[in-house]
Motif scaffolding. Sequence first.
Motif, PDB file in Angstrom:
ATOM      1  N   LEU A   1       4.309  -6.124  -7.870  1.00  0.00           N
ATOM      2  CA  LEU A   1       3.657  -7.372  -7.495  1.00  0.00           C
ATOM      3  C   LEU A   1       4.438  -8.063  -6.381  1.00  0.00           C
ATOM      4  O   LEU A   1       5.656  -7.898  -6.273  1.00  0.00           O
ATOM      5  CB  LEU A   1       3.579  -8.315  -8.698  1.00  0.00           C
ATOM      6  CG  LEU A   1       2.745  -7.853  -9.890  1.00  0.00           C
ATOM      7  CD1 LEU A   1       2.948  -8.799 -11.069  1.00  0.00           C
ATOM      8  CD2 LEU A   1       1.274  -7.754  -9.518  1.00  0.00           C
ATOM      9  N   PRO A   2       3.772  -8.882  -5.567  1.00  0.00           N
ATOM     10  CA  PRO A   2       4.501  -9.671  -4.566  1.00  0.00           C
ATOM     11  C   PRO A   2       5.525 -10.593  -5.228  1.00  0.00           C
ATOM     12  O   PRO A   2       5.269 -11.165  -6.289  1.00  0.00           O
ATOM     13  CB  PRO A   2       3.381 -10.481  -3.885  1.00  0.00           C
ATOM     14  CG  PRO A   2       2.145  -9.676  -4.103  1.00  0.00           C
ATOM     15  CD  PRO A   2       2.313  -9.060  -5.455  1.00  0.00           C
ATOM     16  N   LYS A   3       6.657 -10.741  -4.588  1.00  0.00           N
ATOM     17  CA  LYS A   3       7.769 -11.469  -5.225  1.00  0.00           C
ATOM     18  C   LYS A   3       7.409 -12.924  -5.498  1.00  0.00           C
ATOM     19  O   LYS A   3       7.880 -13.507  -6.497  1.00  0.00           O
ATOM     20  CB  LYS A   3       9.025 -11.382  -4.348  1.00  0.00           C
ATOM     21  CG  LYS A   3       8.910 -12.129  -3.020  1.00  0.00           C
ATOM     22  CD  LYS A   3      10.188 -12.046  -2.205  1.00  0.00           C
ATOM     23  CE  LYS A   3      10.042 -12.828  -0.897  1.00  0.00           C
ATOM     24  NZ  LYS A   3      11.267 -12.704  -0.057  1.00  0.00           N
ATOM     25  N   ARG A   4       6.600 -13.546  -4.645  1.00  0.00           N
ATOM     26  CA  ARG A   4       6.253 -14.952  -4.882  1.00  0.00           C
ATOM     27  C   ARG A   4       5.357 -15.100  -6.108  1.00  0.00           C
ATOM     28  O   ARG A   4       5.438 -16.101  -6.824  1.00  0.00           O
ATOM     29  CB  ARG A   4       5.591 -15.552  -3.642  1.00  0.00           C
ATOM     30  CG  ARG A   4       6.553 -15.667  -2.476  1.00  0.00           C
ATOM     31  CD  ARG A   4       5.921 -16.228  -1.220  1.00  0.00           C
ATOM     32  NE  ARG A   4       6.875 -16.237  -0.134  1.00  0.00           N
ATOM     33  CZ  ARG A   4       7.784 -17.184   0.070  1.00  0.00           C
ATOM     34  NH1 ARG A   4       7.826 -18.235  -0.734  1.00  0.00           N
ATOM     35  NH2 ARG A   4       8.633 -17.106   1.072  1.00  0.00           N
ATOM     36  N   LEU A   5       4.519 -14.116  -6.358  1.00  0.00           N
ATOM     37  CA  LEU A   5       3.727 -14.132  -7.576  1.00  0.00           C
ATOM     38  C   LEU A   5       4.626 -13.904  -8.787  1.00  0.00           C
ATOM     39  O   LEU A   5       4.487 -14.582  -9.815  1.00  0.00           O
ATOM     40  CB  LEU A   5       2.636 -13.064  -7.497  1.00  0.00           C
ATOM     41  CG  LEU A   5       1.768 -12.876  -8.747  1.00  0.00           C
ATOM     42  CD1 LEU A   5       1.082 -14.176  -9.147  1.00  0.00           C
ATOM     43  CD2 LEU A   5       0.741 -11.770  -8.510  1.00  0.00           C
ATOM     44  N   VAL A   6       5.559 -12.960  -8.677  1.00  0.00           N
ATOM     45  CA  VAL A   6       6.509 -12.719  -9.761  1.00  0.00           C
ATOM     46  C   VAL A   6       7.301 -13.992 -10.056  1.00  0.00           C
ATOM     47  O   VAL A   6       7.508 -14.363 -11.222  1.00  0.00           O
ATOM     48  CB  VAL A   6       7.461 -11.562  -9.413  1.00  0.00           C
ATOM     49  CG1 VAL A   6       8.550 -11.410 -10.473  1.00  0.00           C
ATOM     50  CG2 VAL A   6       6.679 -10.259  -9.266  1.00  0.00           C
ATOM     51  N   ALA A   7       7.747 -14.666  -9.000  1.00  0.00           N
ATOM     52  CA  ALA A   7       8.516 -15.897  -9.188  1.00  0.00           C
ATOM     53  C   ALA A   7       7.715 -16.944  -9.952  1.00  0.00           C
ATOM     54  O   ALA A   7       8.256 -17.646 -10.822  1.00  0.00           O
ATOM     55  CB  ALA A   7       8.953 -16.446  -7.830  1.00  0.00           C
TER      56      ALA A   7
ATOM     57  N   LEU B   1      -2.152 -10.153   1.655  1.00  0.00           N
ATOM     58  CA  LEU B   1      -0.748  -9.830   1.416  1.00  0.00           C
ATOM     59  C   LEU B   1       0.164 -10.619   2.356  1.00  0.00           C
ATOM     60  O   LEU B   1       1.239 -11.079   1.963  1.00  0.00           O
ATOM     61  CB  LEU B   1      -0.520  -8.327   1.573  1.00  0.00           C
ATOM     62  CG  LEU B   1      -1.129  -7.450   0.475  1.00  0.00           C
ATOM     63  CD1 LEU B   1      -1.029  -5.977   0.854  1.00  0.00           C
ATOM     64  CD2 LEU B   1      -0.448  -7.697  -0.863  1.00  0.00           C
ATOM     65  N   ALA B   2      -0.276 -10.784   3.604  1.00  0.00           N
ATOM     66  CA  ALA B   2       0.506 -11.569   4.558  1.00  0.00           C
ATOM     67  C   ALA B   2       0.611 -13.017   4.109  1.00  0.00           C
ATOM     68  O   ALA B   2       1.663 -13.659   4.249  1.00  0.00           O
ATOM     69  CB  ALA B   2      -0.128 -11.488   5.947  1.00  0.00           C
ATOM     70  N   TYR B   3      -0.473 -13.547   3.564  1.00  0.00           N
ATOM     71  CA  TYR B   3      -0.451 -14.918   3.045  1.00  0.00           C
ATOM     72  C   TYR B   3       0.551 -15.033   1.900  1.00  0.00           C
ATOM     73  O   TYR B   3       1.314 -15.998   1.822  1.00  0.00           O
ATOM     74  CB  TYR B   3      -1.846 -15.326   2.588  1.00  0.00           C
ATOM     75  CG  TYR B   3      -1.882 -16.682   1.926  1.00  0.00           C
ATOM     76  CD1 TYR B   3      -1.731 -17.839   2.672  1.00  0.00           C
ATOM     77  CD2 TYR B   3      -2.040 -16.798   0.549  1.00  0.00           C
ATOM     78  CE1 TYR B   3      -1.740 -19.082   2.072  1.00  0.00           C
ATOM     79  CE2 TYR B   3      -2.043 -18.034  -0.062  1.00  0.00           C
ATOM     80  CZ  TYR B   3      -1.900 -19.177   0.699  1.00  0.00           C
ATOM     81  OH  TYR B   3      -1.904 -20.402   0.090  1.00  0.00           O
ATOM     82  N   GLN B   4       0.561 -14.045   1.000  1.00  0.00           N
ATOM     83  CA  GLN B   4       1.524 -14.047  -0.102  1.00  0.00           C
ATOM     84  C   GLN B   4       2.959 -14.077   0.419  1.00  0.00           C
ATOM     85  O   GLN B   4       3.816 -14.750  -0.152  1.00  0.00           O
ATOM     86  CB  GLN B   4       1.329 -12.800  -0.968  1.00  0.00           C
ATOM     87  CG  GLN B   4       0.458 -13.004  -2.175  1.00  0.00           C
ATOM     88  CD  GLN B   4       1.112 -13.941  -3.186  1.00  0.00           C
ATOM     89  OE1 GLN B   4       2.294 -13.843  -3.476  1.00  0.00           O
ATOM     90  NE2 GLN B   4       0.331 -14.859  -3.696  1.00  0.00           N
ATOM     91  N   ASP B   5       3.206 -13.343   1.495  1.00  0.00           N
ATOM     92  CA  ASP B   5       4.556 -13.245   2.050  1.00  0.00           C
ATOM     93  C   ASP B   5       4.866 -14.402   3.004  1.00  0.00           C
ATOM     94  O   ASP B   5       5.950 -14.462   3.565  1.00  0.00           O
ATOM     95  CB  ASP B   5       4.703 -11.908   2.784  1.00  0.00           C
ATOM     96  CG  ASP B   5       6.149 -11.522   3.035  1.00  0.00           C
ATOM     97  OD1 ASP B   5       7.008 -11.870   2.203  1.00  0.00           O
ATOM     98  OD2 ASP B   5       6.425 -10.880   4.068  1.00  0.00           O
ATOM     99  N   GLN B   6       3.898 -15.304   3.183  1.00  0.00           N
ATOM    100  CA  GLN B   6       4.008 -16.409   4.126  1.00  0.00           C
ATOM    101  C   GLN B   6       4.327 -15.923   5.539  1.00  0.00           C
ATOM    102  O   GLN B   6       5.040 -16.580   6.303  1.00  0.00           O
ATOM    103  CB  GLN B   6       5.035 -17.443   3.649  1.00  0.00           C
ATOM    104  CG  GLN B   6       4.607 -18.123   2.344  1.00  0.00           C
ATOM    105  CD  GLN B   6       5.428 -19.331   1.990  1.00  0.00           C
ATOM    106  OE1 GLN B   6       6.339 -19.733   2.719  1.00  0.00           O
ATOM    107  NE2 GLN B   6       5.125 -19.953   0.868  1.00  0.00           N
ATOM    108  N   ASP B   7       3.778 -14.770   5.887  1.00  0.00           N
ATOM    109  CA  ASP B   7       3.871 -14.244   7.247  1.00  0.00           C
ATOM    110  C   ASP B   7       2.605 -14.687   7.972  1.00  0.00           C
ATOM    111  O   ASP B   7       1.589 -13.980   8.002  1.00  0.00           O
ATOM    112  CB  ASP B   7       3.976 -12.711   7.205  1.00  0.00           C
ATOM    113  CG  ASP B   7       4.163 -12.110   8.589  1.00  0.00           C
ATOM    114  OD1 ASP B   7       3.970 -12.824   9.596  1.00  0.00           O
ATOM    115  OD2 ASP B   7       4.484 -10.907   8.663  1.00  0.00           O
ATOM    116  N   PHE B   8       2.661 -15.866   8.556  1.00  0.00           N
ATOM    117  CA  PHE B   8       1.445 -16.473   9.082  1.00  0.00           C
ATOM    118  C   PHE B   8       1.007 -15.867  10.414  1.00  0.00           C
ATOM    119  O   PHE B   8      -0.166 -15.972  10.774  1.00  0.00           O
ATOM    120  CB  PHE B   8       1.624 -17.987   9.182  1.00  0.00           C
ATOM    121  CG  PHE B   8       1.906 -18.632   7.849  1.00  0.00           C
ATOM    122  CD1 PHE B   8       1.208 -18.244   6.716  1.00  0.00           C
ATOM    123  CD2 PHE B   8       2.893 -19.591   7.712  1.00  0.00           C
ATOM    124  CE1 PHE B   8       1.463 -18.813   5.480  1.00  0.00           C
ATOM    125  CE2 PHE B   8       3.163 -20.168   6.483  1.00  0.00           C
ATOM    126  CZ  PHE B   8       2.449 -19.781   5.363  1.00  0.00           C
TER     127      PHE B   8
END
Length: 344
Positions: free
Chosen positions: A294-300, A95-102
Amino acid sequence: MINSSRCKAQKFPLMIRQVFWGMSASLITFSSGINPSLAADPFRTTDPRPIGSQTETAFKAMFERGNYKEAQQVLEKAKLQEPNEPLVYALLASLAYQDQDFNALKTYSDQTLASAKLLSTKDPLRGNLYIAVGLFLQGGHTIVTEGTLKGAPKALNQLQEVLKSLNVAEKINPQDPELNLIQGYMDLLLSLNLPFSDSQKAIKKLEQQAKPSYLAYRGIAIGYQNLGQYDQALSYTEKALSEAPNHPEVLYLKAQILAEQGKKLKASNQTLIPSQLQEAKQYFTQALNQSDQLPKRLVAQIFYEQCKNLNRIDNQGRPCDPLRDKIKDANGLWGPTANQLPPL
């Protein structure tokens, strides 16, 4: 979710996402304080292992219903109630990867590895299995933070350690369904990115030895999609949907496959509107109807591919990139509700 063009451009980072959205389910809790008679094991019908109730709930939310928002909420509880469970940290890392919270990706990758090492003293198969998972996540963090040129040599060295740990686990029980799920996904994704690898062998492993079936079927569909064998890919998306009905990512996968078929057909005849493009529209829409879980980046990304598909159907010039970015750049981790998506 995987396609050939993105594989070429984003090999290792894309592999992280695919492996851990698809395979992180294969981690389980090992705790001497849990009664094995109460085991709830999604991988085995015999000799089930115990799993913490919060971890199990998160597993079902994510992989049976595709509700990642609910899964994250449960995982926050699991960190407190089941702190020695590698699955908790692996899922949070994805999930952190999806949010680009490295920074969070690094923290959860390290915690996955640390808890797996503790687990290996009690359960060598799972311990080594999740040592591999933790190392793989750490390699992914190296790539996304240091860049491909600098980070790839380090990540490749870690990949060798990943394979060593998987081999140790395989020697303990090569028929273990949980091991075969993770290893099957890993082998498949490596085969699509590295020369001289055998995709069919990985597909066979997923089909014959991996559980639960709906995750195995989904992996097989992705494999056939990337091999350009669309009929087989669609067949396995149907099998996955029969076991996990209305899962938004599987609906998205089916839409992708149909869109790829339709795009190729239209390229050979510009006056034709292939039926596959219309079918793809239907499945993109069904996936986006669940956008707020869903994570917003996946939705995008789903929205962007729907936009491009519509442009192929009606030859309009919708500005797909800025519309996608509006979703991606919004605050928070999760997508908007379906009625809040930009109009197409």
